[in-house]
Design a protein around this motif. Structure first.
Motif, PDB file in Angstrom:
ATOM      1  N   GLY B  85       0.792  -1.224   0.000  1.00 30.56           N
ATOM      2  CA  GLY B  85       0.000   0.000   0.000  1.00 30.56           C
ATOM      3  C   GLY B  85       0.823   1.273   0.000  1.00 30.56           C
ATOM      4  O   GLY B  85       0.271   2.371  -0.157  1.00 30.56           O
ATOM      5  N   ASP B  86       2.145   1.135   0.152  1.00 28.71           N
ATOM      6  CA  ASP B  86       3.000   2.324   0.099  1.00 28.71           C
ATOM      7  C   ASP B  86       3.286   2.752  -1.336  1.00 28.71           C
ATOM      8  O   ASP B  86       3.821   3.836  -1.559  1.00 28.71           O
ATOM      9  CB  ASP B  86       4.329   2.053   0.815  1.00 28.71           C
ATOM     10  N   ALA B  87       2.955   1.903  -2.304  1.00 32.78           N
ATOM     11  CA  ALA B  87       3.198   2.238  -3.703  1.00 32.78           C
ATOM     12  C   ALA B  87       2.366   3.462  -4.087  1.00 32.78           C
ATOM     13  O   ALA B  87       1.139   3.473  -3.939  1.00 32.78           O
ATOM     14  CB  ALA B  87       2.836   1.062  -4.600  1.00 32.78           C
ATOM     15  N   ALA B  88       3.050   4.489  -4.536  1.00 30.68           N
ATOM     16  CA  ALA B  88       2.383   5.756  -4.849  1.00 30.68           C
ATOM     17  C   ALA B  88       3.431   6.731  -5.364  1.00 30.68           C
ATOM     18  O   ALA B  88       4.614   6.418  -5.435  1.00 30.68           O
ATOM     19  CB  ALA B  88       1.711   6.347  -3.607  1.00 30.68           C
ATOM     20  N   MET B  89       2.945   7.933  -5.693  1.00 29.99           N
ATOM     21  CA  MET B  89       3.861   9.024  -5.992  1.00 29.99           C
ATOM     22  C   MET B  89       4.054   9.814  -4.700  1.00 29.99           C
ATOM     23  O   MET B  89       3.075  10.069  -3.976  1.00 29.99           O
ATOM     24  CB  MET B  89       3.278   9.919  -7.088  1.00 29.99           C
ATOM     25  N   TYR B  90       5.313  10.170  -4.405  1.00 27.94           N
ATOM     26  CA  TYR B  90       5.613  10.907  -3.186  1.00 27.94           C
ATOM     27  C   TYR B  90       6.164  12.282  -3.552  1.00 27.94           C
ATOM     28  O   TYR B  90       7.076  12.406  -4.372  1.00 27.94           O
ATOM     29  CB  TYR B  90       6.617  10.146  -2.324  1.00 27.94           C
ATOM     30  N   PHE B  91       5.609  13.289  -2.909  1.00 31.73           N
ATOM     31  CA  PHE B  91       6.027  14.661  -3.160  1.00 31.73           C
ATOM     32  C   PHE B  91       6.603  15.285  -1.899  1.00 31.73           C
ATOM     33  O   PHE B  91       6.031  15.169  -0.806  1.00 31.73           O
ATOM     34  CB  PHE B  91       4.834  15.515  -3.612  1.00 31.73           C
ATOM     35  N   CYS B  92       7.698  15.969  -2.081  1.00 30.08           N
ATOM     36  CA  CYS B  92       8.284  16.785  -1.044  1.00 30.08           C
ATOM     37  C   CYS B  92       7.744  18.205  -1.239  1.00 30.08           C
ATOM     38  O   CYS B  92       7.598  18.671  -2.380  1.00 30.08           O
ATOM     39  CB  CYS B  92       9.813  16.754  -1.206  1.00 30.08           C
ATOM     40  N   ALA B  93       7.424  18.894  -0.149  1.00 29.02           N
ATOM     41  CA  ALA B  93       6.839  20.234  -0.285  1.00 29.02           C
ATOM     42  C   ALA B  93       7.367  21.159   0.801  1.00 29.02           C
ATOM     43  O   ALA B  93       7.699  20.721   1.906  1.00 29.02           O
ATOM     44  CB  ALA B  93       5.312  20.165  -0.228  1.00 29.02           C
ATOM     45  N   TYR B  94       7.410  22.438   0.459  1.00 25.26           N
ATOM     46  CA  TYR B  94       7.910  23.483   1.342  1.00 25.26           C
ATOM     47  C   TYR B  94       6.810  24.496   1.595  1.00 25.26           C
ATOM     48  O   TYR B  94       6.021  24.819   0.700  1.00 25.26           O
ATOM     49  CB  TYR B  94       9.087  24.173   0.654  1.00 25.26           C
ATOM     50  N   ARG B  95       6.796  25.036   2.812  1.00 24.24           N
ATOM     51  CA  ARG B  95       5.829  26.073   3.130  1.00 24.24           C
ATOM     52  C   ARG B  95       6.435  27.085   4.080  1.00 24.24           C
ATOM     53  O   ARG B  95       7.048  26.709   5.083  1.00 24.24           O
ATOM     54  CB  ARG B  95       4.582  25.461   3.759  1.00 24.24           C
ATOM     55  N   SER B  96       6.259  28.351   3.782  1.00 18.45           N
ATOM     56  CA  SER B  96       6.699  29.398   4.699  1.00 18.45           C
ATOM     57  C   SER B  96       5.698  29.517   5.839  1.00 18.45           C
ATOM     58  O   SER B  96       4.520  29.296   5.647  1.00 18.45           O
ATOM     59  CB  SER B  96       6.776  30.741   3.971  1.00 18.45           C
ATOM     60  N   PRO B  97       6.135  29.908   7.020  1.00 18.92           N
ATOM     61  CA  PRO B  97       5.191  30.085   8.127  1.00 18.92           C
ATOM     62  C   PRO B  97       4.519  31.440   8.106  1.00 18.92           C
ATOM     63  O   PRO B  97       3.535  31.661   8.771  1.00 18.92           O
ATOM     64  CB  PRO B  97       6.070  29.949   9.358  1.00 18.92           C
ATOM     65  N   TYR B  98       5.062  32.343   7.332  1.00 18.48           N
ATOM     66  CA  TYR B  98       4.559  33.706   7.379  1.00 18.48           C
ATOM     67  C   TYR B  98       3.845  34.064   6.093  1.00 18.48           C
ATOM     68  O   TYR B  98       4.160  33.579   5.028  1.00 18.48           O
ATOM     69  CB  TYR B  98       5.705  34.694   7.583  1.00 18.48           C
ATOM     70  N   SER B  99       2.878  34.913   6.226  1.00 22.22           N
ATOM     71  CA  SER B  99       2.220  35.453   5.049  1.00 22.22           C
ATOM     72  C   SER B  99       1.771  36.859   5.355  1.00 22.22           C
ATOM     73  O   SER B  99       1.106  37.089   6.364  1.00 22.22           O
ATOM     74  CB  SER B  99       1.019  34.605   4.662  1.00 22.22           C
ATOM     75  N   TYR B 100       2.139  37.799   4.525  1.00 16.91           N
ATOM     76  CA  TYR B 100       1.765  39.193   4.745  1.00 16.91           C
ATOM     77  C   TYR B 100       0.255  39.377   4.717  1.00 16.91           C
ATOM     78  O   TYR B 100      -0.270  40.360   5.194  1.00 16.91           O
ATOM     79  CB  TYR B 100       2.426  40.093   3.702  1.00 16.91           C
ATOM     80  N   PHE B 109       5.865  22.431  -4.303  1.00 19.78           N
ATOM     81  CA  PHE B 109       6.110  20.998  -4.438  1.00 19.78           C
ATOM     82  C   PHE B 109       7.295  20.710  -5.338  1.00 19.78           C
ATOM     83  O   PHE B 109       7.601  21.465  -6.275  1.00 19.78           O
ATOM     84  CB  PHE B 109       4.883  20.302  -5.047  1.00 19.78           C
ATOM     85  N   GLY B 110       7.935  19.563  -5.097  1.00 16.66           N
ATOM     86  CA  GLY B 110       8.877  19.013  -6.052  1.00 16.66           C
ATOM     87  C   GLY B 110       8.118  18.268  -7.132  1.00 16.66           C
ATOM     88  O   GLY B 110       6.878  18.194  -7.114  1.00 16.66           O
ATOM     89  N   LYS B 111       8.864  17.684  -8.068  1.00 18.53           N
ATOM     90  CA  LYS B 111       8.232  16.996  -9.191  1.00 18.53           C
ATOM     91  C   LYS B 111       7.719  15.611  -8.819  1.00 18.53           C
ATOM     92  O   LYS B 111       6.974  15.006  -9.581  1.00 18.53           O
ATOM     93  CB  LYS B 111       9.211  16.882 -10.358  1.00 18.53           C
ATOM     94  N   GLY B 112       8.153  15.113  -7.666  1.00 12.53           N
ATOM     95  CA  GLY B 112       7.647  13.838  -7.202  1.00 12.53           C
ATOM     96  C   GLY B 112       8.521  12.661  -7.584  1.00 12.53           C
ATOM     97  O   GLY B 112       9.355  12.731  -8.491  1.00 12.53           O
ATOM     98  N   ILE B 113       8.324  11.572  -6.880  1.00 18.80           N
ATOM     99  CA  ILE B 113       9.022  10.314  -7.164  1.00 18.80           C
ATOM    100  C   ILE B 113       8.001   9.190  -7.101  1.00 18.80           C
ATOM    101  O   ILE B 113       7.174   9.148  -6.176  1.00 18.80           O
ATOM    102  CB  ILE B 113      10.176  10.078  -6.165  1.00 18.80           C
ATOM    103  N   THR B 114       8.049   8.314  -8.101  1.00 25.29           N
ATOM    104  CA  THR B 114       7.136   7.177  -8.133  1.00 25.29           C
ATOM    105  C   THR B 114       7.790   6.000  -7.419  1.00 25.29           C
ATOM    106  O   THR B 114       8.861   5.542  -7.830  1.00 25.29           O
ATOM    107  CB  THR B 114       6.804   6.791  -9.579  1.00 25.29           C
TER     108      THR B 114
END
Lengths: 115, 119
Positions: B85-100, B109-114
Motif C-alpha cells: 500500500g505504500d506504492a504511490a507518488m511521493y512529493f516533497c513540499a515546502y511552506r513558509s510560516p509567514y504570510s503578509y 512541491f517538487g516533481k515527485g518520485i514514483t
C-alpha cells in the motif's frame, strides 16, 4: 466529518471554452487554495482565498480566476481554455487562526481535459 | 523564491525492506515547514509527515521518518517495513510560516518520485 470535496470529477472541454470547478472545504476550514497538477508533475499553486478575497496568487495568467462564498466554498474559473490547461486541479482547505499553522487537506481533484 | 528538487523520478523497494526518498530545497528563510505527501492512483493527496525547521529532532510517524539536514537543505523520507500500500507518488513540499496577508501561505512541491513495491 466530510473532507474536502470537489466537483465534477472529470470534465472534457474544447479549446476556447470556459470552465468552472467547485470545491467545498473540510468542515471548520475557512481557507481554500487551488493547485494545478500536470501529468507526471508536482502541483503548482494557482491562488488562495481567505475571507472571500484572493490573498495569494501563483504564476498563472488572468484567465484563471476564482471566488470564495460566505460558506467558504470556492470556485475556480478558467477562460479561453488552451490545450495546456489539461491537468488535475486540486483544491486544499485549511484553517487560519492567529497566524498559526494548520494542515492543508486536499480534495480528490477534478481531471480537466481540453481537446 | 523557494524551490524544491526531487532528482529521483522512480524508485523500487522489496516488500518489508526499507527505502529512502531524497529531497533538497532552496530558501533564504530561517523558519519554514517541510512535508512529504503521498499521492496514490486515486489522486488523493495525503500528508505523510511534516517537519518544522526550528526543531532539530527529526519527525517520525509510525513507519515513516525523516532525515532533516537544515544546513545542507536536505529532507529525506525513510519508509521502513515497506508495504504494498505504500506504492504511490511521493512529493516533497515546502511552506513558509509567514504570510503578509495573514492567511496560510502556499505549498511549493517538487516533481515527485514514483515508488513501486515488489511483493
Amino acid at each position: 466529518d466530510a473532507g474536502v470535496t470537489q466537483s465534477p470529477t472529470h470534465l472534457i472541454k474544447t479549446r476556447g471554452q470556459q470552465v468552472t470547478l467547485r470545491c467545498s472545504p473540510k468542515s471548520g476550514h475557512d481557507t481554500v487554495s487551488w493547485y494545478q497538477q500536470a501529468l507526471g508533475q508536482g502541483p503548482q499553486f494557482i491562488f488562495q482565498y481567505y475571507e472571500e478575497e484572493e490573498r495569494q496568487r501563483g504564476n498563472f495568467p488572468d484567465r484563471f480566476s476564482g471566488h470564495q462564498f460566505p460558506n467558504y466554498s470556492s470556485e475556480l474559473n478558467v477562460n479561453a481554455l488552451l490545450l495546456g490547461d489539461s491537468a488535475l486541479y486540486l483544491c486544499a482547505s485549511s484553517l487560519v487562526s492567529g497566524g498559526r499553522y494548520y494542515e492543508q487537506y486536499f480534495g480528490p481533484g477534478t481531471r480537466l481535459t481540453v481537446t | 523564491a523557494q524551490t524544491v528538487t526531487q532528482s529521483q523520478p522512480e524508485m523500487s523497494v522489496q516488500e518489508a525492506e526499507t527505502v529512502t526518498l531524497s529531497c533538497t530545497y532552496d530558501t533564504s528563510e530561517s523558519d519554514y515547514y517541510l512535508f512529504w505527501y503521498k499521492q496514490p492512483p486515486s489522486r488523493q493527496m495525503i500528508l505523510v509527515i511534516r517537519q518544522e525547521a526550528y526543531k532539530q529532532q527529526n519527525a517520525t510517524e509510525n513507519r515513516f521518518s525523516v532525515n532533516f539536514q537544515k544546513a545542507a537543505k536536505s529532507f529525506s523520507l525513510k519508509i521502513s517495513d515497506s508495504q504494498l500500500g505504500d506504492a504511490a507518488m511521493y512529493f516533497c513540499a515546502y511552506r513558509s510560516p509567514y504570510s503578509y496577508t495573514g492567511a496560510n501561505s502556499k505549498l511549493t512541491f517538487g516533481k515527485g518520485i514514483t515508488l513501486s513495491v515488489r511483493p
